[in-house]
Design a protein around this motif. Structure first.
Motif, PDB file in Angstrom:
ATOM      1  N   ALA A  83       0.831  -1.201   0.000  1.00  0.00           N
ATOM      2  CA  ALA A  83       0.000   0.000   0.000  1.00  0.00           C
ATOM      3  C   ALA A  83       0.863   1.248   0.000  1.00  0.00           C
ATOM      4  N   GLN A  84       0.393   2.256  -0.667  1.00  0.00           N
ATOM      5  CA  GLN A  84       1.096   3.513  -0.728  1.00  0.00           C
ATOM      6  C   GLN A  84       0.566   4.453   0.344  1.00  0.00           C
ATOM      7  N   ILE A  85       1.391   5.377   0.705  1.00  0.00           N
ATOM      8  CA  ILE A  85       1.002   6.379   1.691  1.00  0.00           C
ATOM      9  C   ILE A  85       1.144   7.746   1.049  1.00  0.00           C
ATOM     10  N   GLU A  86       0.496   8.730   1.680  1.00  0.00           N
ATOM     11  CA  GLU A  86       0.493  10.102   1.161  1.00  0.00           C
ATOM     12  C   GLU A  86       1.346  10.971   2.076  1.00  0.00           C
ATOM     13  N   CYS A  87       2.238  11.766   1.449  1.00  0.00           N
ATOM     14  CA  CYS A  87       3.039  12.686   2.238  1.00  0.00           C
ATOM     15  C   CYS A  87       2.229  13.932   2.570  1.00  0.00           C
ATOM     16  N   GLY A  88       2.831  14.851   3.268  1.00  0.00           N
ATOM     17  CA  GLY A  88       2.132  16.058   3.677  1.00  0.00           C
ATOM     18  C   GLY A  88       1.755  16.959   2.517  1.00  0.00           C
ATOM     19  N   ARG A  89       2.321  16.775   1.346  1.00  0.00           N
ATOM     20  CA  ARG A  89       2.029  17.600   0.181  1.00  0.00           C
ATOM     21  C   ARG A  89       1.122  16.894  -0.812  1.00  0.00           C
ATOM     22  N   LEU A 146       1.788  10.405  -3.336  1.00  0.00           N
ATOM     23  CA  LEU A 146       1.683   8.998  -2.962  1.00  0.00           C
ATOM     24  C   LEU A 146       3.006   8.289  -3.303  1.00  0.00           C
ATOM     25  N   TYR A 147       3.489   7.503  -2.371  1.00  0.00           N
ATOM     26  CA  TYR A 147       4.748   6.776  -2.632  1.00  0.00           C
ATOM     27  C   TYR A 147       4.760   5.503  -1.798  1.00  0.00           C
ATOM     28  N   ASP A 148       5.670   4.574  -2.199  1.00  0.00           N
ATOM     29  CA  ASP A 148       5.792   3.274  -1.522  1.00  0.00           C
ATOM     30  C   ASP A 148       6.829   3.416  -0.391  1.00  0.00           C
ATOM     31  N   PRO A 149       6.417   3.268   0.873  1.00  0.00           N
ATOM     32  CA  PRO A 149       7.361   3.459   1.979  1.00  0.00           C
ATOM     33  C   PRO A 149       8.429   2.358   2.059  1.00  0.00           C
ATOM     34  N   ASP A 150       8.137   1.174   1.422  1.00  0.00           N
ATOM     35  CA  ASP A 150       9.137   0.118   1.453  1.00  0.00           C
ATOM     36  C   ASP A 150      10.305   0.416   0.521  1.00  0.00           C
ATOM     37  N   PRO A 193       9.878  10.728  -2.462  1.00  0.00           N
ATOM     38  CA  PRO A 193      10.871  11.031  -3.493  1.00  0.00           C
ATOM     39  C   PRO A 193      10.470  12.225  -4.364  1.00  0.00           C
ATOM     40  N   TYR A 194       9.194  12.551  -4.402  1.00  0.00           N
ATOM     41  CA  TYR A 194       8.753  13.643  -5.257  1.00  0.00           C
ATOM     42  C   TYR A 194       9.074  14.995  -4.642  1.00  0.00           C
ATOM     43  N   CYS A 195       8.991  15.055  -3.313  1.00  0.00           N
ATOM     44  CA  CYS A 195       9.307  16.314  -2.660  1.00  0.00           C
ATOM     45  C   CYS A 195      10.791  16.658  -2.849  1.00  0.00           C
ATOM     46  N   ASN A 196      11.646  15.618  -2.928  1.00  0.00           N
ATOM     47  CA  ASN A 196      13.067  15.878  -3.067  1.00  0.00           C
ATOM     48  C   ASN A 196      13.445  16.263  -4.489  1.00  0.00           C
ATOM     49  N   THR A 197      12.670  15.763  -5.493  1.00  0.00           N
ATOM     50  CA  THR A 197      13.048  16.018  -6.882  1.00  0.00           C
ATOM     51  C   THR A 197      12.161  17.045  -7.559  1.00  0.00           C
TER      52      THR A 197
END
Length: 254
Positions: A2-8, A11-15, A21-25
């Motif tokens: 399952a994917q999770i949602e960051c504060g922005r 959606l990304y895979d925490p494993d 990774p989107y916030c960093n790039t």
């Protein structure tokens, strides 16, 4: 996984990624689950305004009718307010062309007079004999709102009241009944006058005495009802009568 949602809203895979990774790039993504578009990728200091998200049209919470739709039916009757107003055709109208002539009711046969269709009244004995309705006396208002006015008395029974349907109409005195407050009669057969009580709630007085049955009238008697007082002035009597002579039309005798 399952994917999770960051504060922005990414959606990304925490494993696979310990952090978003989107916030960093600064990579642009579409968040389909939220039904909106993520901010466009920022390059340097040149930014583009976010895309406007148009909200779907909503309906009224109770009726379910669109809030922008015009109301077309009346709230209670359900009759369309835009329906053209129709009127009934005029009486006597014939859609086939020729006008319809209204039926005339036959004039009733009266033993003592002919029907006057224009006024809806019956011709009195004197009018039938003489060809017109002669004056037989007068009432003169000596007290009340109509003080100074005179009223013509005709043969037969004269109804008195405020309504213009009365033979003698007395206006201005609200204490007088609209119809048949009192009646005054003249008999050409006996050549005499009588005062009769009518249908009014106020009592009719003749020379200060209550009138509950027909009372004979003589010259200068005072009739009192409501706030009005009337003086009786006879024309016909011992000195004069409108009885026509044989071969004469409307000539009185002295």
């Amino acid at each position: 996984m399952a994917q999770i949602e960051c504060g922005r809203g990414h959606l990304y895979d925490p494993d696979k990624y310990p952090t978003c990774p989107y916030c960093n790039t600064n990579q642009q993504i579409t968040v389909a689950a939220a039904g909106r578009t993520a901010p466009i990728r920022v390059t340097g200091t040149n930014r583009t305004a976010p895309v406007s998200v148009t909200a779907p049209q909503r309906t009224a919470p109770l009726s379910g009718v669109s809030v922008t739709a015009p109301q077309k039916t009346a709230p209670l009757s359900g009759i369309s307010v835009t329906a053209p107003s129709k009127t009934m055709p005029p009486r006597g109208y014939n859609p086939n062309g020729a006008p319809v002539q209204p039926e005339e009711a036959p004039a009733p046969a009266f033993p003592h007079g002919a029907s006057v269709t224009s006024a809806g009244k019956t011709v009195g004995m004197m009018q039938e004999k003489m060809g017109f309705d002669p004056v037989v006396g007068w009432l003169v208002c000596t007290e009340g709102p109509s003080r100074g006015k005179s009223y013509t008395i005709r043969g037969g029974i004269n109804s008195i009241g405020r309504s213009d349907r009365m033979d003698i109409t007395i206006t201005g005195d609200r204490t007088i009944s609209a119809e048949n407050h009192a009646r005054l009669s003249y008999s050409d057969k006996n050549n005499r006058f009588n005062l009769l009580p009518g249908d009014g709630r106020n009592i009719v007085y003749l020379n200060g005495e209550e009138v509950f049955s027909p009372m004979p009238l003589k010259a200068y008697d005072q009739i009192d009802f409501g706030a009005t007082k009337l003086l009786f002035i006879p024309l016909c009597g011992e000195q004069f009568t409108w009885t026509p002579e044989p071969g004469e039309d409307g000539h009185g005798t002295v």
